[in-house]
Design an enzyme around this catalytic site. Structure first.
Site, PDB file in Angstrom:
ATOM      1  CG  LEU A   1      -4.372  -2.871  -0.929  1.00 52.52           C
ATOM      2  CD1 LEU A   1      -2.873  -2.608  -0.806  1.00 52.52           C
ATOM      3  CD2 LEU A   1      -5.147  -1.686  -0.419  1.00 52.52           C
TER       4      LEU A   1
ATOM      5  CE  LYS B   1      -4.251   1.629   2.224  1.00 54.92           C
ATOM      6  NZ  LYS B   1      -4.981   1.879   0.989  1.00 54.92           N
TER       7      LYS B   1
END
Ligand code: PMP
Length: 286
Positions: free
Chosen positions: A206, A150
């Site tokens: 993600l 991230k």
């Protein structure tokens, strides 16, 4: 009203929080972040976000400057000082300030930069959009290959979001090799014949903290889940579609590239999952 923000151990008025122009976060996007929702003054899934923060830092060999309980104390302090009932906490950790620009990483003892601030969003969980659903467009996924980390490299997702705005849509779904990877800032799902379908975890997407919780609740409610990639055509022909993220929770998607999904209205399963997610997460909030 000026916020109180956190910078490297200090609570400061936002105007006084200053970071060096040489900070790796600024010149290299050499930084990771997390967004944690706050509902009724409490943190939603703090542990999940903390676990992913540590994973992102480890993948990039950035040291973790604080212990779990320090992050927790800091988040609670920010919520309290800024009188946040509903909203978000944004946390960013960068590789720090080497004092100059260089591609090589600075020495390991360079202190990381830690920044956190609140965003107040009264009524975050009662978003009117959840009742009508989002429309999305699709665009090619032109991000880098480690989307599981991230990082703050958010230019391409911003471009995709602007492309969706230009077409009057709420968001964009990113497409690679004919399959949807995820939304600009959320994980993407379809439902067909009662089966919840979402892309499997890999470096391509993600690993959403909301995704993990929603899939857990879906399985507990005896819903069928299939983790695999799907095409845009499959999504357009699905019974329902939705996205998940820490701040949108479970958000129905009712149109993809101008094609209505599920009659153009939020579906029952997505709406039910949103309810379960919010109920369970409010109960577990700390
Ligand atoms: N995918 C991307 C690309 C994202 O930016 C986000 C939100 N940070 C998500 C998925 C959803 O993750 P989470 O549920 O942890 O907010």
């Amino acid at each position: 009203m000026s916020r109180t923000v956190y910078l490297n151990g200090e609570y400061l008025p936002e105007e006084e929080a200053k970071v060096s122009i040489f900070d790796r976060g600024f010149v290299m996007a050499d930084a990771v972040y997390e967004v944690v929702s706050v509902l009724d003054g409490k943190l939603i899934d703090f542990d999940g976000h903390q676990a992913r923060l540590k994973r992102s830092l480890a993948e990039l060999e950035i040291g973790n400057p604080l212990a779990d309980e320090d992050y927790l104390t800091m988040f609670r302090e920010l919520v309290s000082r800024n009188e946040i009932t509903d909203g978000m906490i944004y946390l960013q950790v960068t590789r720090g300030n080497p004092g100059d620009r260089d591609f090589t990483y600075p020495p390991e003892d360079t202190p990381q930069t830690v920044v956190a601030f609140t965003q107040s969003k009264p009524g975050l969980a009662d978003s009117p959009a959840a009742k009508t659903g989002w429309t999305v467009i699709t665009v090619p996924d032109e991000r880098w290959g480690r989307r599981d980390i991230k990082t703050t490299q958010l230019l391409y997702p911003s471009m995709a979001k602007m492309a969706s705005k230009a077409k009057g849509a709420n968001d964009a779904w990113l497409v690679e090799d004919g399959k949807v990877t995820e939304g600009t800032s959320n994980n993407a799902y379809i439902i067909k014949d009662g089966i919840i379908i979402t892309r499997e975890l890999s470096h391509d997407i993600l690993h959403g903290i909301t995704r993990a919780a929603v899939l857990r609740f879906a399985k507990e409610a005896q819903m069928k889940v299939e983790e695999r990639a799907f095409t845009v055509a499959e999504a357009q022909a699905a019974d329902e579609a939705f996205v998940t993220s820490a701040s949108a929770f479970v958000m129905p998607v009712v149109e993809i590239d101008g094609v209505k999904v599920g009659g153009g209205k939020p579906g029952n399963v997505a709406s039910r999952l949103r309810e379960i997610y919010l109920d369970e997460m409010r109960k577990a909030a700390i």
